[in-house]
Motif scaffolding. Structure first.
Motif, PDB file in Angstrom:
ATOM      1  N   PRO A 207       0.832  -1.211   0.000  1.00  0.00           N
ATOM      2  CA  PRO A 207       0.000   0.000   0.000  1.00  0.00           C
ATOM      3  C   PRO A 207       0.865   1.260   0.000  1.00  0.00           C
ATOM      4  O   PRO A 207       1.977   1.275   0.544  1.00  0.00           O
ATOM      5  CB  PRO A 207      -0.812  -0.117   1.288  1.00  0.00           C
ATOM      6  CG  PRO A 207      -0.764  -1.564   1.646  1.00  0.00           C
ATOM      7  CD  PRO A 207       0.556  -2.073   1.170  1.00  0.00           C
ATOM      8  N   GLY A 208       0.347   2.303  -0.620  1.00  0.00           N
ATOM      9  CA  GLY A 208       1.048   3.576  -0.650  1.00  0.00           C
ATOM     10  C   GLY A 208       0.118   4.710  -0.299  1.00  0.00           C
ATOM     11  O   GLY A 208      -1.021   4.500   0.125  1.00  0.00           O
ATOM     12  N   ASP A 209       0.599   5.933  -0.476  1.00  0.00           N
ATOM     13  CA  ASP A 209      -0.207   7.123  -0.203  1.00  0.00           C
ATOM     14  C   ASP A 209      -0.935   7.518  -1.484  1.00  0.00           C
ATOM     15  O   ASP A 209      -0.629   8.530  -2.117  1.00  0.00           O
ATOM     16  CB  ASP A 209       0.692   8.255   0.277  1.00  0.00           C
ATOM     17  CG  ASP A 209      -0.112   9.500   0.670  1.00  0.00           C
ATOM     18  OD1 ASP A 209      -1.324   9.369   0.918  1.00  0.00           O
ATOM     19  OD2 ASP A 209       0.487  10.601   0.701  1.00  0.00           O
ATOM     20  N   ASP A 210      -1.881   6.678  -1.881  1.00  0.00           N
ATOM     21  CA  ASP A 210      -2.605   6.915  -3.125  1.00  0.00           C
ATOM     22  C   ASP A 210      -4.054   6.480  -2.954  1.00  0.00           C
ATOM     23  O   ASP A 210      -4.413   5.800  -1.994  1.00  0.00           O
ATOM     24  CB  ASP A 210      -1.951   6.163  -4.286  1.00  0.00           C
ATOM     25  CG  ASP A 210      -1.776   4.674  -3.996  1.00  0.00           C
ATOM     26  OD1 ASP A 210      -2.793   3.973  -3.932  1.00  0.00           O
ATOM     27  OD2 ASP A 210      -0.626   4.234  -3.807  1.00  0.00           O
ATOM     28  N   LEU A 211      -4.888   6.878  -3.904  1.00  0.00           N
ATOM     29  CA  LEU A 211      -6.322   6.616  -3.783  1.00  0.00           C
ATOM     30  C   LEU A 211      -6.644   5.135  -3.930  1.00  0.00           C
ATOM     31  O   LEU A 211      -7.569   4.632  -3.289  1.00  0.00           O
ATOM     32  CB  LEU A 211      -7.080   7.429  -4.833  1.00  0.00           C
ATOM     33  CG  LEU A 211      -8.619   7.443  -4.727  1.00  0.00           C
ATOM     34  CD1 LEU A 211      -9.064   7.839  -3.333  1.00  0.00           C
ATOM     35  CD2 LEU A 211      -9.204   8.379  -5.762  1.00  0.00           C
ATOM     36  N   THR A 212      -5.895   4.409  -4.738  1.00  0.00           N
ATOM     37  CA  THR A 212      -6.126   2.973  -4.871  1.00  0.00           C
ATOM     38  C   THR A 212      -5.948   2.276  -3.530  1.00  0.00           C
ATOM     39  O   THR A 212      -6.782   1.450  -3.126  1.00  0.00           O
ATOM     40  CB  THR A 212      -5.171   2.354  -5.906  1.00  0.00           C
ATOM     41  OG1 THR A 212      -5.386   2.986  -7.167  1.00  0.00           O
ATOM     42  CG2 THR A 212      -5.422   0.868  -6.050  1.00  0.00           C
ATOM     43  N   SER A 213      -4.879   2.586  -2.827  1.00  0.00           N
ATOM     44  CA  SER A 213      -4.625   1.973  -1.520  1.00  0.00           C
ATOM     45  C   SER A 213      -5.736   2.323  -0.530  1.00  0.00           C
ATOM     46  O   SER A 213      -6.158   1.479   0.275  1.00  0.00           O
ATOM     47  CB  SER A 213      -3.267   2.435  -0.979  1.00  0.00           C
ATOM     48  OG  SER A 213      -2.215   2.023  -1.825  1.00  0.00           O
ATOM     49  N   ALA A 214      -6.226   3.571  -0.599  1.00  0.00           N
ATOM     50  CA  ALA A 214      -7.301   3.980   0.308  1.00  0.00           C
ATOM     51  C   ALA A 214      -8.584   3.213   0.016  1.00  0.00           C
ATOM     52  O   ALA A 214      -9.304   2.800   0.939  1.00  0.00           O
ATOM     53  CB  ALA A 214      -7.539   5.479   0.174  1.00  0.00           C
ATOM     54  N   LEU A 215      -8.881   2.985  -1.258  1.00  0.00           N
ATOM     55  CA  LEU A 215     -10.088   2.240  -1.616  1.00  0.00           C
ATOM     56  C   LEU A 215      -9.952   0.764  -1.237  1.00  0.00           C
ATOM     57  O   LEU A 215     -10.922   0.133  -0.792  1.00  0.00           O
ATOM     58  CB  LEU A 215     -10.363   2.380  -3.109  1.00  0.00           C
ATOM     59  CG  LEU A 215     -10.804   3.769  -3.583  1.00  0.00           C
ATOM     60  CD1 LEU A 215     -10.882   3.825  -5.101  1.00  0.00           C
ATOM     61  CD2 LEU A 215     -12.135   4.165  -2.968  1.00  0.00           C
ATOM     62  N   ILE A 216      -8.764   0.209  -1.393  1.00  0.00           N
ATOM     63  CA  ILE A 216      -8.537  -1.178  -0.973  1.00  0.00           C
ATOM     64  C   ILE A 216      -8.730  -1.311   0.530  1.00  0.00           C
ATOM     65  O   ILE A 216      -9.327  -2.277   1.017  1.00  0.00           O
ATOM     66  CB  ILE A 216      -7.124  -1.642  -1.385  1.00  0.00           C
ATOM     67  CG1 ILE A 216      -7.042  -1.773  -2.901  1.00  0.00           C
ATOM     68  CG2 ILE A 216      -6.766  -2.973  -0.723  1.00  0.00           C
ATOM     69  CD1 ILE A 216      -5.640  -2.014  -3.419  1.00  0.00           C
ATOM     70  N   ALA A 217      -8.263  -0.323   1.287  1.00  0.00           N
ATOM     71  CA  ALA A 217      -8.438  -0.345   2.737  1.00  0.00           C
ATOM     72  C   ALA A 217      -9.919  -0.298   3.099  1.00  0.00           C
ATOM     73  O   ALA A 217     -10.370  -0.999   4.017  1.00  0.00           O
ATOM     74  CB  ALA A 217      -7.699   0.830   3.370  1.00  0.00           C
ATOM     75  N   ALA A 218     -10.690   0.502   2.356  1.00  0.00           N
ATOM     76  CA  ALA A 218     -12.133   0.570   2.624  1.00  0.00           C
ATOM     77  C   ALA A 218     -12.790  -0.776   2.326  1.00  0.00           C
ATOM     78  O   ALA A 218     -13.701  -1.215   3.042  1.00  0.00           O
ATOM     79  CB  ALA A 218     -12.764   1.660   1.763  1.00  0.00           C
ATOM     80  N   HIS A 219     -12.331  -1.452   1.298  1.00  0.00           N
ATOM     81  CA  HIS A 219     -12.865  -2.774   0.966  1.00  0.00           C
ATOM     82  C   HIS A 219     -12.528  -3.792   2.054  1.00  0.00           C
ATOM     83  O   HIS A 219     -13.327  -4.693   2.342  1.00  0.00           O
ATOM     84  CB  HIS A 219     -12.287  -3.232  -0.371  1.00  0.00           C
ATOM     85  CG  HIS A 219     -12.467  -4.694  -0.654  1.00  0.00           C
ATOM     86  ND1 HIS A 219     -13.710  -5.288  -0.731  1.00  0.00           N
ATOM     87  CD2 HIS A 219     -11.561  -5.681  -0.864  1.00  0.00           C
ATOM     88  CE1 HIS A 219     -13.561  -6.586  -0.980  1.00  0.00           C
ATOM     89  NE2 HIS A 219     -12.263  -6.843  -1.065  1.00  0.00           N
TER      90      HIS A 219
END
Length: 406
Positions: A207-219
């Motif tokens: 994971p990084g500081d990006d929107l993809t990582s944030a959405l994966i965390a929400a999932h």
């Protein structure tokens, strides 16, 4: 825009037949479009409300079907839409967008520097003036050299996606929206799945500081706020819409300003590039149509009875040239038009584009830098993108001349 005039000439709402024999209602009338966008209980976005689709009457190979049936925020209603919008909205707050401005300016500066080498020198004046030499490299395709790379690079930054993969993503989406390329749909869908699958795998592992990582965390949260399908299709939507529509907006603005030198002079004098963006969104929206809204029940719209489950196409680009809303000169480009900000280029109501502030910031920054540095002259007739959704030139040949320091 002939099809827009044709739609309005047939009345505020009419029947159309799309590729594959798909039937729908369509409107290019501004008032009718706004009514559809605001009647939240009467018109819905989820394709589960589409009667013909549920009955198996839509051809499986129809390219637009993949886009129309995405399960993400674009086609959600009610609580599902609000939940998904809340998750991704954190990336598009005014503060986050302003924090992105230095990066946008950096990308624009790099692209301008690249264009410098391909531009003609500024014209000389006075008794010692010499004829301007011909450009060494000929016309520049400003869409490929400027309008597309800016949003593509920034969206790649936001999502942590390699730029080369984003180019593939855009090409595959173009296939789905081009009715002439039905034989390529299956390969395009496989390409989309490959890009998104690879991105999710990489960001799940690191994971990084990006929107993809944030959405994966929400999932991954216990309450499963974002399903796996919603994760995939939310990424598809933003990775495509995030750069395609902004590239179209910048390209359409350049086309209009190059074709109307007096309007470019007025924009430079006022320095109001937001007004230029609004007038471009009104006259030549980067989005041609919105497909679909579905009648949730039997409704009457503009004096026409629409059966429950019927789809409606909103011709967004046509609504911006509706003379009943914008006056008898609605076809003209006028950067001083006071009502231009009433356009529907970013939609309206609950489905108003969440990325609109970012698109505006990118477009105003890009246009100001480009047109402060260069004079732009058309070097050929722009050919439109063959698409139901995109409204822009697929190539934008221009000649650039360096302007004297202002």
């Amino acid at each position: 825009m002939p099809e827009g005039h044709g739609l309005r000439g047939d009345g505020p709402l009419g029947r159309v037949v799309l590729d594959g024999g798909v039937q729908a209602w369509a409107t290019g009338d501004y008032a009718v479009a706004r009514e559809i966008l605001t009647r939240r209980g009467d018109f819905l976005k989820n394709p589960e409300n589409w009667r013909a689709y549920n009955a198996g009457e839509i051809p499986e190979g129809w390219g637009l079907l993949r886009f129309i049936t995405l399960s993400g925020m674009l086609n959600a209603d009610g609580a599902d839409h609000d939940r998904l919008r809340g998750l991704v909205g954190k990336a598009f707050t005014p503060r986050r967008i302003e924090d992105l401005r230095p990066r946008v300016e950096e990308i624009v500066g790099t692209l301008i520097a690249d264009l410098e080498a391909r531009a003609e020198p500024e014209a000389q004046t006075g008794p010692e003036a010499h004829p301007r030499p011909a450009a060494g490299t000929g016309p520049v395709d400003l869409r490929q050299a400027f309008a597309f790379p800016l949003p593509m690079t920034l969206i790649c930054d936001l999502f942590g996606l390699d730029a080369s993969r984003s180019r593939q993503l855009a090409d595959d989406f173009a296939v789905l929206h081009d009715g002439r390329r039905a034989q390529e749909v299956q390969a395009a869908e496989a390409g989309l799945a490959s890009v998104i699958g690879e991105l999710i795998a990489v960001k799940s592992a690191a994971p990084g500081d990006d929107l993809t990582s944030a959405l994966i965390a929400a999932h991954s949260e216990g309450e499963a706020r974002l399903s796996e399908q919603e994760l995939v299709e939310t990424l598809l939507l933003f990775l495509f819409a995030g750069h395609e529509t902004t590239a179209n907006l910048i390209a359409n603005a350049v086309v209009n300003l190059a074709g109307h030198p007096e309007q470019l002079a007025a924009a430079r004098e006022s320095g109001d590039w937001t007004a230029v963006v609004n007038e471009t969104l009104r006259r030549d929206s980067p989005v041609r149509t919105v497909m679909f809204y579905y009648a949730a029940k039997d409704v009457t719209l503009a004096g026409t009875d629409i059966a429950a489950g019927d789809p409606v196409v909103i011709h967004i680009a046509a609504t911006g040239r509706d003379p009943r809303q914008f006056g008898p000169d609605a076809d003209e480009f006028d950067v001083l038009r006071e009502a231009a900000d009433k356009h529907l280029g970013f939609s309206h109501g609950v489905h108003y584009c969440i990325g609109a502030p970012l698109a505006r910031m990118m477009a105003t920054t890009a246009l100001r830098a480009l047109l402060d540095r260069f004079d732009v002259e058309s070097a050929g007739e722009p050919e439109p993108v063959p698409s139901y959704s995109s409204n822009a030139p697929q190539t934008l040949p221009v000649r650039l001349t360096r302007r004297a320091a202002q």
